[in-house]
Write a protein that holds these residues in place. Structure first.
Motif, PDB file in Angstrom:
ATOM      1  N   SER A 514     -31.311   2.039   4.144  1.00  0.00           N
ATOM      2  CA  SER A 514     -30.124   1.992   4.994  1.00  0.00           C
ATOM      3  C   SER A 514     -30.160   3.111   6.034  1.00  0.00           C
ATOM      4  O   SER A 514     -29.848   2.898   7.206  1.00  0.00           O
ATOM      5  CB  SER A 514     -28.871   2.112   4.113  1.00  0.00           C
ATOM      6  OG  SER A 514     -27.709   1.978   4.890  1.00  0.00           O
ATOM      7  N   GLN A 521     -27.455  -0.896  12.495  1.00  0.00           N
ATOM      8  CA  GLN A 521     -26.758  -2.154  12.219  1.00  0.00           C
ATOM      9  C   GLN A 521     -25.270  -1.845  12.056  1.00  0.00           C
ATOM     10  O   GLN A 521     -24.850  -1.188  11.111  1.00  0.00           O
ATOM     11  CB  GLN A 521     -27.325  -2.802  10.944  1.00  0.00           C
ATOM     12  CG  GLN A 521     -26.541  -3.973  10.390  1.00  0.00           C
ATOM     13  CD  GLN A 521     -26.314  -5.080  11.389  1.00  0.00           C
ATOM     14  OE1 GLN A 521     -25.209  -5.242  11.889  1.00  0.00           O
ATOM     15  NE2 GLN A 521     -27.368  -5.838  11.678  1.00  0.00           N
ATOM     16  N   GLU A 522     -24.469  -2.314  12.990  1.00  0.00           N
ATOM     17  CA  GLU A 522     -23.056  -1.942  13.020  1.00  0.00           C
ATOM     18  C   GLU A 522     -22.267  -2.550  11.870  1.00  0.00           C
ATOM     19  O   GLU A 522     -21.320  -1.946  11.363  1.00  0.00           O
ATOM     20  CB  GLU A 522     -22.433  -2.357  14.361  1.00  0.00           C
ATOM     21  CG  GLU A 522     -23.047  -1.611  15.546  1.00  0.00           C
ATOM     22  CD  GLU A 522     -22.453  -2.058  16.870  1.00  0.00           C
ATOM     23  OE1 GLU A 522     -21.591  -2.972  16.837  1.00  0.00           O
ATOM     24  OE2 GLU A 522     -22.846  -1.499  17.907  1.00  0.00           O
ATOM     25  N   ASN A 523     -22.649  -3.759  11.462  1.00  0.00           N
ATOM     26  CA  ASN A 523     -21.912  -4.423  10.387  1.00  0.00           C
ATOM     27  C   ASN A 523     -22.290  -3.799   9.048  1.00  0.00           C
ATOM     28  O   ASN A 523     -23.441  -3.889   8.602  1.00  0.00           O
ATOM     29  CB  ASN A 523     -22.229  -5.922  10.387  1.00  0.00           C
ATOM     30  CG  ASN A 523     -21.373  -6.690   9.405  1.00  0.00           C
ATOM     31  OD1 ASN A 523     -21.318  -6.359   8.219  1.00  0.00           O
ATOM     32  ND2 ASN A 523     -20.681  -7.715   9.896  1.00  0.00           N
ATOM     33  N   ARG A 524     -21.335  -3.140   8.446  1.00  0.00           N
ATOM     34  CA  ARG A 524     -21.619  -2.400   7.216  1.00  0.00           C
ATOM     35  C   ARG A 524     -22.090  -3.323   6.103  1.00  0.00           C
ATOM     36  O   ARG A 524     -23.015  -2.993   5.342  1.00  0.00           O
ATOM     37  CB  ARG A 524     -20.343  -1.663   6.785  1.00  0.00           C
ATOM     38  CG  ARG A 524     -20.534  -0.769   5.575  1.00  0.00           C
ATOM     39  CD  ARG A 524     -19.251  -0.027   5.283  1.00  0.00           C
ATOM     40  NE  ARG A 524     -19.388   0.815   4.102  1.00  0.00           N
ATOM     41  CZ  ARG A 524     -18.411   1.565   3.612  1.00  0.00           C
ATOM     42  NH1 ARG A 524     -17.228   1.582   4.223  1.00  0.00           N
ATOM     43  NH2 ARG A 524     -18.614   2.295   2.537  1.00  0.00           N
ATOM     44  N   LYS A 525     -21.460  -4.499   6.013  1.00  0.00           N
ATOM     45  CA  LYS A 525     -21.825  -5.450   4.959  1.00  0.00           C
ATOM     46  C   LYS A 525     -23.249  -5.947   5.158  1.00  0.00           C
ATOM     47  O   LYS A 525     -24.036  -6.034   4.208  1.00  0.00           O
ATOM     48  CB  LYS A 525     -20.838  -6.619   4.956  1.00  0.00           C
ATOM     49  CG  LYS A 525     -21.058  -7.598   3.822  1.00  0.00           C
ATOM     50  CD  LYS A 525     -19.981  -8.690   3.836  1.00  0.00           C
ATOM     51  CE  LYS A 525     -20.211  -9.681   2.694  1.00  0.00           C
ATOM     52  NZ  LYS A 525     -19.191 -10.766   2.723  1.00  0.00           N
ATOM     53  N   THR A 526     -23.588  -6.265   6.404  1.00  0.00           N
ATOM     54  CA  THR A 526     -24.952  -6.719   6.700  1.00  0.00           C
ATOM     55  C   THR A 526     -25.952  -5.619   6.415  1.00  0.00           C
ATOM     56  O   THR A 526     -27.028  -5.855   5.854  1.00  0.00           O
ATOM     57  CB  THR A 526     -25.060  -7.164   8.168  1.00  0.00           C
ATOM     58  OG1 THR A 526     -24.109  -8.199   8.412  1.00  0.00           O
ATOM     59  CG2 THR A 526     -26.464  -7.657   8.488  1.00  0.00           C
ATOM     60  N   ARG A 527     -25.603  -4.388   6.804  1.00  0.00           N
ATOM     61  CA  ARG A 527     -26.494  -3.260   6.562  1.00  0.00           C
ATOM     62  C   ARG A 527     -26.788  -3.111   5.073  1.00  0.00           C
ATOM     63  O   ARG A 527     -27.941  -2.921   4.660  1.00  0.00           O
ATOM     64  CB  ARG A 527     -25.865  -1.972   7.115  1.00  0.00           C
ATOM     65  CG  ARG A 527     -26.749  -0.747   6.959  1.00  0.00           C
ATOM     66  CD  ARG A 527     -26.253   0.421   7.790  1.00  0.00           C
ATOM     67  NE  ARG A 527     -24.973   0.922   7.331  1.00  0.00           N
ATOM     68  CZ  ARG A 527     -23.842   0.857   8.020  1.00  0.00           C
ATOM     69  NH1 ARG A 527     -23.837   0.291   9.223  1.00  0.00           N
ATOM     70  NH2 ARG A 527     -22.715   1.349   7.543  1.00  0.00           N
ATOM     71  N   SER A 529     -26.514  -5.449   2.791  1.00  0.00           N
ATOM     72  CA  SER A 529     -27.247  -6.631   2.309  1.00  0.00           C
ATOM     73  C   SER A 529     -28.730  -6.510   2.619  1.00  0.00           C
ATOM     74  O   SER A 529     -29.585  -6.787   1.772  1.00  0.00           O
ATOM     75  CB  SER A 529     -26.675  -7.892   2.961  1.00  0.00           C
ATOM     76  OG  SER A 529     -27.495  -9.007   2.697  1.00  0.00           O
TER      77      SER A 529
END
Length: 1604
Positions: A514, A521-527, A529
């Motif tokens: 991470s 990667q701005e999207n925390r959830k995507t980051r 994942s």
């Protein structure tokens, strides 16, 4: 009421049954043959249930592309639609309107699916789905239908497209029962179809009955009716109908397995289900007039049956079962639902799995072109293919003489050449490793084959470690790294320096990924994942970590916190490349590397290629090359990539100026050119105006320096402080401390803004913020240069030097001369002192510096001082100055030392050093004795270049009076002198070609070899030696003429004549010389070919070898070579085979002629023909069949050759493979063996062939049984029955079968205990081979029971040493040996058999927690009667911290052992121990006078490893101590420093000396003189001159050393 009898009732029932049968059959037929689909009802079909289907029975699977305008190149996904039972494409996908012109196939209609799927190919797949099957054939099972489907799709989509991109996704649309067949196919797909299974990324199921259909309600009537109907038609109902009844066990199992398959983390498959809402009335299909209440309408495939558990929200379609795969238009709501889901799935597939998205993100966001670019000093980007990275295997472990771990130094221990110190010497070819072959199998130091997975690469600053990482990352996806691609799915590059300040909530791979890869990667959830998925797959074993910069976190690895623990786990990855600067080792607890490499400099040809790519003008390339050839030291220097770049960048700045002649002058020129660049980058102003390039292009350095004086001072302070503190990577804390002590006197320098603009520095992490970056100099030599600048600044100003201690912040002000006295012999300052001398010479102030070098303290040994002097002299240009007289004196000193070394060492390392002054060489040669001259010349011959003056001095000695040794030494010196020699020298060498001494003739020829300027007369003289009486002279003559383009025809004929030489080595040299020579005339070739018929077999063989590989052979010549396949002598046949093998120009006729020889009556001819045909890729199937026919040849060698020729070929038919299998029963053991080898090499043997091999496990002949076991050995796809079949032979009476059974089970981690017990039973076998194999099979297995371990332990008593050795290997290092087992092993220390005692010691050696009792038992063996046991006991005790005084005394006693090997082992065991008494040290010193050099060296190494040395303790041995130290100091960097603090320096280590009686030079002098040296005269100052062997002090020492 009408009476009805029982008989009537039966009759009515029978009639009812008869009527129901056709009714049921019609119902089934109507279900699978629905009326055409319409928007409005259409006229009924004329075809009734009695008519047979028009289509023919389909036997295979076929695919047809419905959008042929799309090809593979411009698409990225393949969509395959599979129909259900008793239908075909395109009918099943077509909505039929009342007007046939309005029919709609939604798969092909451009308005429908093609418009939704974008760049995708769409196929329909037809499979043999007829409802009625031929009754004369056995019906296919579901398994067979599935296999047909796999084979058909793979053949069409994968196999026929060899260029298909690996991993190209496939998306399926499956209708009704077609979905069941597809699911079964994917579940059962084995290795052969693995790529197809893994390519399947999504499936849409349309009314697939995963749990049966409502057909079960009429099955009782329909199936008998359909059977009757089939009988009438001569067919029978398809048994697949059973799959559409209710849920069965097989169906449930299939659904469960398919569900798991779709959820596979590595290759997940998207799945969705559509089910019908429309009802179907089977009775109404038959009787349309039935009233509503009798129609029994229901869903054929309802929601529960059509839905998989992994699809939580399936969608219904408002249509009946028969319309689930037909849609009327793009506006159809149900079509929109299906199309939308397909569109969504394809989007996700294109986006990829989370893992694919993570990989794509890293490739696109992290491994960007900008990050991977290699920037030159000019600012241009260097293409990756010109980034030469050379790697060499590090041989042997690091010795104790190297610096302590973690010191961070880049300084190498002393070696005899500047190139070696820079680590740019070209290593032996066997030691070189190409980057793409890094993970190829190779032999380790024990000659065992390993496949490296953990690699440690060391390299000094500036040699390209980070460039290496970039090259690996950039190259990984390419074909060049295809070997890596087979092992790893991705590379993860982690610059370890970034982790120094990293402080996540928890330390694990997920947090690392991470932070390192997905931070943007701005999207925390995507980051989260992406990081989670990457972590999961990284732990699966196909991820390669590149951990860059171990040295930069070495200080972080010594703690016990969570971060340290995580970093150690990271370094312990199974697949990893770790880079580091020298002398930093992996921390304790981390597995050692499988392969340790070091980066080495450019090869010379790479330097040339680099120059050619940099300069467009060939004359300039030649100019630079000539300069480098004339300046060996600089040639070595520019083999470091950054140095070569700097030289190229600077070369154009020389213009009309004189090109620098010393290393210092080169660096001054580079500094000037880079400051001119940086003045512009820094935005310097003069008189308020920005300085332009035009303003400064012609300025000298002194004019430039005033613009950047603050920056220069900053670099000097940074460099000098780093050098003093062993720091080469400057962190923020270092810069802050240095900035306080090295403030610019005139202006303030803003570091954060300045450092990024300086060309002399590089940052390890360009992406980080300015303030947090670390910086290092371009190369360590640039740091040493700027450090020398600071020293010279202070020397000239007569000011103190600021010696800042970075650890505690203290700053000591030291006089420059004091600093010189303390550090002049320190190897870390070797290059530094050269630069100091060169910079002072440029300012005409070098005299005082050399005077200071010559003053006390002095090296009491001498050679290290002489090397310092000559290295510094090499930087001082030879010119008339105040320094001239001292220079002459120093060179005279060197001359005397060279002569002394020749006498004392019988060799000369001083003259081998490239920096030995030319005048000292000349003086040494002129003054040397007849015995010393060859020694000097032999040492010089090892150099790559020599001054012409040396040649001029030595060449006149080639007279009749010169000794053999002197002549040969001169010739060897000339041999390595690649520059052109004067004519007089060449004439002198040529004259010796007729010398009476054969050795001189040979050496003279070798001296002339490879020279381009030889006259024709000289060549004629060499050619005359082709007739010499001595074979070695003839051989040398051929080698000298080989490859020359200026040979006359007579000379070539002379070489051709040597094909008939009576010595085979000369013949071989002649063939080598003739091979590939384009200028051989046809007459010469015919002359050679004529020798193919010579009576002498050796001549025939030589002729073939001379013709081998030539492209200009006529067909007649090739036919003549082919005729030699029938030669009477085997060696000639072999030569013919080698000459013909792999020739691409063999005509079809010649090939047919060779094949025809397979029928020759002579078995050797048949054998030879097979050998030629082996490995050829142009063999037709008929030719292969001819070879395969030889599998039944009468001669076993022919059969064996036939197997070898077929082995490994991918184009063998099943019959050919079966033919090889049949050879397992061959009566020739070698043929059996060859068959097993051939079958073992075939990775894709069919089940039938494996079964055929397995059946031979039960053969009567034990040899056949063994062959079968071997053929099955190592296969992963053996069934349980096959494994049991192998295991059954463990108990066989035939010992050989038992051995092979063990090997057949070898390496299988999942063997049940029953099989393991069978292997254990073999430990008692009567034959020792079986016992060894059993032990090896049990070795390294985890979970062995104590009984099994006891069984292995019992083998230590075996009468066969091989068994004992295997038991030792199996037990050594095991951590699960119980206390009882260890005691049992220790008890064997008293065994009568010496081998048993030694075996017991070896096992106990690696056990960490031995009791004192066991250690005492081992120590008792130090006095064993047998040498091998004593030596083993010493090694077992070596390095243990828990030894008692008594045990140490026992080892010390072995210093007096009769066997020198044991004495050396005892010294090694005591080396490095801090608890040794003076008595022990005296015992070691006593062996300094041993006759064996290795023992003396071991003793000195032992003493040099001590924390301190007592001269009082060593007083009786001062003479041998001094002698061995002096011998060693000629070869290694070793010196005796005598001042207020007296010590012996060994590379970077200082060993303090202590004495209660006296100290310093006086102590040594006194001790030496007391041992018999003559009186010592004084020099003019009343001091003994320490540095001239011919002077008073050294003369006394020399006489002392020459005494017996």
């Amino acid at each position: 009421m009408i009476p009805v009898t029982l008989n009537q009732r039966i009759s009515l029932a029978g009639w009812a049954t008869v009527l129901c049968l056709p009714v049921g059959a019609v119902a089934v037929w109507l279900w699978f043959h629905p009326a055409p689909a319409h928007l409005h009802p259409a006229p009924s079909s004329s075809a009734g249930p009695d008519s047979e289907p028009k289509r023919s029975t389909r036997q295979g699977v076929s695919l047809r592309q419905v959008n042929p305008d799309k090809n593979e190149t411009d698409t990225d996904i393949d969509i395959i639609a599979i129909h259900g039972l008793d239908t075909k494409s395109p009918d099943t996908w077509t909505w039929r309107a009342s007007n046939a012109k309005d029919n709609v196939n939604w798969l092909a209609d451009p308005r429908m699916l093609p418009s939704e799927v974008g760049a995708a190919r769409i196929f329909t797949c037809d499979w043999p789905a007829d409802l009625l099957q031929p009754s004369d054939l056995v019906q296919k099972t579901v398994d067979e239908y599935a296999l047909l489907l796999l084979e058909g799709i793979q053949r069409k989509v994968l196999v026929t497209n060899p260029t298909r991109r690996e991993g190209r996704p496939i998306f399926f649309i499956a209708s009704c029962l077609g979905g069941i067949i597809l699911a079964k196919a994917l579940v059962d797909a084995g290795d052969e179809y693995l790529s197809l299974k893994e390519a399947t990324r999504g499936i849409i199921f349309l009314a697939t009955p995963f749990r049966g259909t409502s057909f079960r309600d009429v099955a009782a009537l329909a199936e008998p009716g359909l059977a009757v109907w089939g009988v009438i038609r001569g067919r029978e109902a398809n048994k697949l109908l059973g799959s559409v009844k209710g849920s069965t066990f097989d169906l449930e199992t299939l659904v469960r397995k398919f569900t798991l398959l779709c959820q596979d983390n590595d290759h997940p498959c998207l799945v969705f289900n559509f089910y019908e809402k429309g009802k179907t009335s089977l009775p109404h299909k038959i009787f349309p007039w039935l009233p509503l209440w009798l129609r029994q309408e229901k869903q054929l495939v309802d929601e529960s049956s059509a839905t998989l558990d992994i699809v939580p929200h399936p969608l219904p379609l408002d249509r009946s079962h028969v319309l689930m795969n037909k849609f009327s238009s793009p506006e159809c709501p149900d079509y929109k639902s299906v199309a939308r889901k397909i569109h969504d799935f394809l989007g996700k597939i294109r986006e990829g799995t989370p893992l694919a998205r993570a990989d794509a993100w890293i490739r696109e966001k992290c491994y960007t072109e900008d990050r991977l670019k290699i920037e030159r000093l000019s600012g241009d980007t260097l293409p990756m293919d010109r980034c030469y990275i050379n790697l060499a295997i590090v041989v042997g472990a690091k010795t104790s003489r190297q610096p302590e771990e973690g010191s961070g130094t880049d300084v190498a221990p002393h070696t005899s050449s500047f190139a070696a110190r820079l680590n740019v010497e070209t290593p032996d070819k066997n030691m070189q490793v190409e980057l793409p072959s890094l993970f190829d199998p190779r032999n380790d130091s024990d000659s065992k084959t390993i496949q490296p997975r953990r690699v440690l690469i060391r390299g000094r600053a500036g040699v390209g470690k980070t460039t290496l990482c970039k090259k690996m990352v950039d190259g990984f996806p390419t074909d060049e790294f295809r070997n890596w691609n087979g092992l790893f799915d991705r590379v993860l590059w982690v610059p370890l320096r970034r982790l120094k300040e990293w402080s996540p909530p928890q330390y694990d791979l997920e947090e690392l990924f991470s932070h390192e890869y997905f931070a943007e990667q701005e999207n925390r959830k995507t980051r989260a994942s992406l990081a989670q998925e990457l972590r999961r797959t990284a732990e699966s074993g196909r991820t390669l970590f590149i951990l860059d910069g171990l040295d930069e976190i070495s200080q972080e690895l010594s703690g016990t916190d969570y971060k340290c623990e995580f970093l150690r786990r990271l370094l312990d990855q199974p697949n990893v490349i770790i880079t580091s600067r020298p002398h930093v080792s992996l921390p304790v607890g981390v597995r050692p590397p499988d392969l340790e490499l070091e980066t080495v400099g450019f090869h010379r040809d790479q330097v040339k290629e680099y120059l050619q790519a940099t300069f467009t003008d060939p004359k300039k390339v030649e100019e630079v090359q000539l300069y480098l050839e004339a300046h060996q030291l600089i040639e070595d220097l520019v083999r470091i990539p950054i140095q070569l770049d700097a030289l190229c960048y600077t070369w154009d700045h020389f213009g009309d100026k004189k090109v620098p002649q010393t290393m210092t002058a080169i660096y001054k020129a580079i500094e000037e050119s880079l400051w001119k660049k940086d003045v512009l980058r820094l935005g310097k102003r003069e008189n308020s105006e920005l300085v332009t390039k035009e303003d400064i292009k012609d300025e000298e350095m002194d004019q430039i320096e005033h613009l950047v004086d603050g920056e220069v001072y900053l670099l000097e302070g940074l460099a000098f402080t780093g050098l003093c503190n062993d720091v080469i990577n400057f962190e923020l804390k270092h810069r802050n401390a240095i900035s306080k002590e090295f403030k610019s006197p005139h202006k303030r320098i803003y570091w954060d803004k300045t450092l990024p603009r300086l060309s002399f520095l590089r940052t390890s992490d360009p992406s980080s913020e300015d303030q947090s970056r670390d910086y290092h100099f371009l190369h360590l030599t640039f740091q040493e240069y700027f450090a020398a600048r600071y020293y010279v600044r202070q020397w000239k100003a007569k000011q103190h030097i600021n010696c800042l201690q970075l650890r505690d912040g203290d700053c000591n002000n030291v006089e420059p001369t004091t600093f010189l006295q303390e550090h002049k012999y320190d190897p870390r300052y070797n290059i530094f002192w050269r630069f100091v001398a060169g910079l002072l010479d440029a300012d005409n102030e070098v005299l005082g510096f050399f005077q200071a070098i010559e003053k006390e303290p002095r090296d009491l040994l001498g050679p290290t001082h002489q090397r310092l002097v000559m290295h510094c002299l090499s930087e001082v240009e030879r010119k008339e100055s105040t320094f001239t007289d001292l220079r002459v004196k120093l060179e005279n000193q060197l001359e005397q030392w060279v002569l002394f070394e020749c006498d004392f060492m019988k060799s000369s390392w001083l003259v081998y050093d490239m920096e030995c002054p030319e005048q000292a060489l000349i003086n040494s040669l002129n003054q040397a004795s007849e015995d010393a001259r060859p020694i000097i010349l032999e040492s010089l011959s090892r150099r790559t270049a020599l001054p012409s003056s040396v040649i001029n001095v030595a060449s006149p000695w080639l007279n009749d009076d010169a000794s053999e040794s002197l002549c040969i030494a001169i010739f060897r010196t000339l041999r390595h002198q690649h520059k052109g020699l004067p004519d007089t020298v060449l004439q002198g060498v040529t004259a010796r070609l007729k010398d009476n001494n054969k050795n001189i003739r040979q050496a003279a020829i070798e001296a002339l070899q490879g020279r381009a300027n030889l006259t024709e007369d000289t060549l004629q003289c060499i050619a005359a030696r082709l007739e010499d009486d001595d074979k070695y002279v003839r051989k040398a003559a051929i080698q000298a003429l080989q490859g020359r383009a200026d040979l006359t025809e007579d000379m070539l004929q002379g070489i051709v004549a040597r094909l008939e030489d009576n010595d085979w080595e000369v013949q071989w040299e002649a063939t080598q010389a003739l091979q590939g020579r384009a200028e051989l005339t046809e007459d010469m070739l015919q002359c050679i070919a004529a020798r193919l018929e010579d009576d002498d077999k050796r001549v025939r063989r030589a002729a073939i070898q001379a013709l081998q590989g030539r492209a200009d052979l006529t067909e007649d010549m090739l036919q003549c070579i082919a005729a030699r396949l029938e030669d009477d002598h085997f060696s000639v046949q072999q030569a013919a085979i080698q000459a013909l093998k792999s020739r691409a120009d063999i005509t079809k006729e010649i090939l047919q002629g060779i094949v025809a020889r397979l029928e020759n009556y002579n078995q050797y001819v048949r054998w030879s023909a097979i050998q030629v045909l082996q490995d050829r890729t142009d063999l037709t199937e008929d030719m292969l069949r001819c070879i395969a026919a030889q599998l039944k040849d009468n001669n076993q060698f022919v059969r064996k050759a036939a197997i070898g020729a077929l082995q490994g070929r991918a184009d063998l038919t099943e019959d050919m493979l079966q033919g090889i299998v049949a050879r397992l029963e061959d009566n020739g053991r070698e043929v059996q063996w060859e068959a097993t080898q051939a079958l073992q090499g075939q990775a894709d043997l069919s089940k039938e062939i494996l079964q055929g091999i397995a059946t031979r496990l039960k053969h009567n002949d034990t040899h056949v049984q063994k062959a079968a076991i071997r053929a099955l050995q190592g296969r992963a796809n053996l069934t349980e029955d096959m494994l049991q079949g192998i295991a059954a032979w463990l108990k066989d009476n035939d010992k050989y079968v038992g051995w092979d059974a063990i090997k057949g089970l070898q390496g299988r981690a999942d063997l049940p205990e029953e099989m393991l017990q069978g292997i254990v039973a073999q430990l008692q076998d009567n034959d020792w081979y079986a016992r060894v194999d059993a032990i090896k099979e049990l070795q390294d297995r985890a979970g062995l029971t104590e009984q099994m371990l006891q069984g292995i332990t019992a083998r230590l008593d075996d009468c066969q040493w091989e068994v004992q050795d295997a038991a030792i290997s199996a037990l050594k290092g095991r951590t699960d040996l119980t206390k009882e087992i260890l005691q049992d092993i220790a008890a064997r220390l008293e065994n009568d058999d010496k081998y048993v005692r030694a075996a017991a010691i070896k096992i106990l050696q690696d056990q960490a927690n031995l009791t004192e009792e066991i250690l005492q038992s081992i120590a008792a063996r130090l006095g064993d009667n047998y040498e091998y046991v004593r030596k083993t006991a010493i090694k077992a005790l070596q390095g243990r911290a828990d030894l008692t005084e008594e045990m140490l005394q026992g080892i010390t006693a072995r210093l007096g052992d009769d066997n020198w090997d044991i004495r050396q082992a005892a010294i090694g065991a005591l080396r490095g121990r801090a608890d040794l008494t003076e008595e022990v040290l005296q015992g070691i010193a006593a062996w300094l006078g041993d006759d064996n050099w290795d023992v003396r060296q071991a003793a000195i190494e032992m003493l040099m490893s001590q924390a301190t040395i007592s001269l009082d303790a060593l007083e009786p041995y001062i003479k041998p101590l001094y002698k061995v130290l002096l011998q060693t100091s000629f070869v290694e960097h070793l010196y005796w420093h005598a001042s207020d603090t007296e010590f012996i320096g060994v590379d970077l280590k200082h060993i303090p000396l202590c004495s209660r009686k006296c100290s310093g030079r006086e102590a040594v002098m006194k001790l030496l003189l007391e041992k018999g040296a003559p009186t010592v005269a004084k020099d003019g100052d009343g001091q003994p001159p320490l540095q001239l062997p011919a002077g008073s002090w050294e003369e006394a020492v020399v006489k002392l050393l020459q005494q017996p």
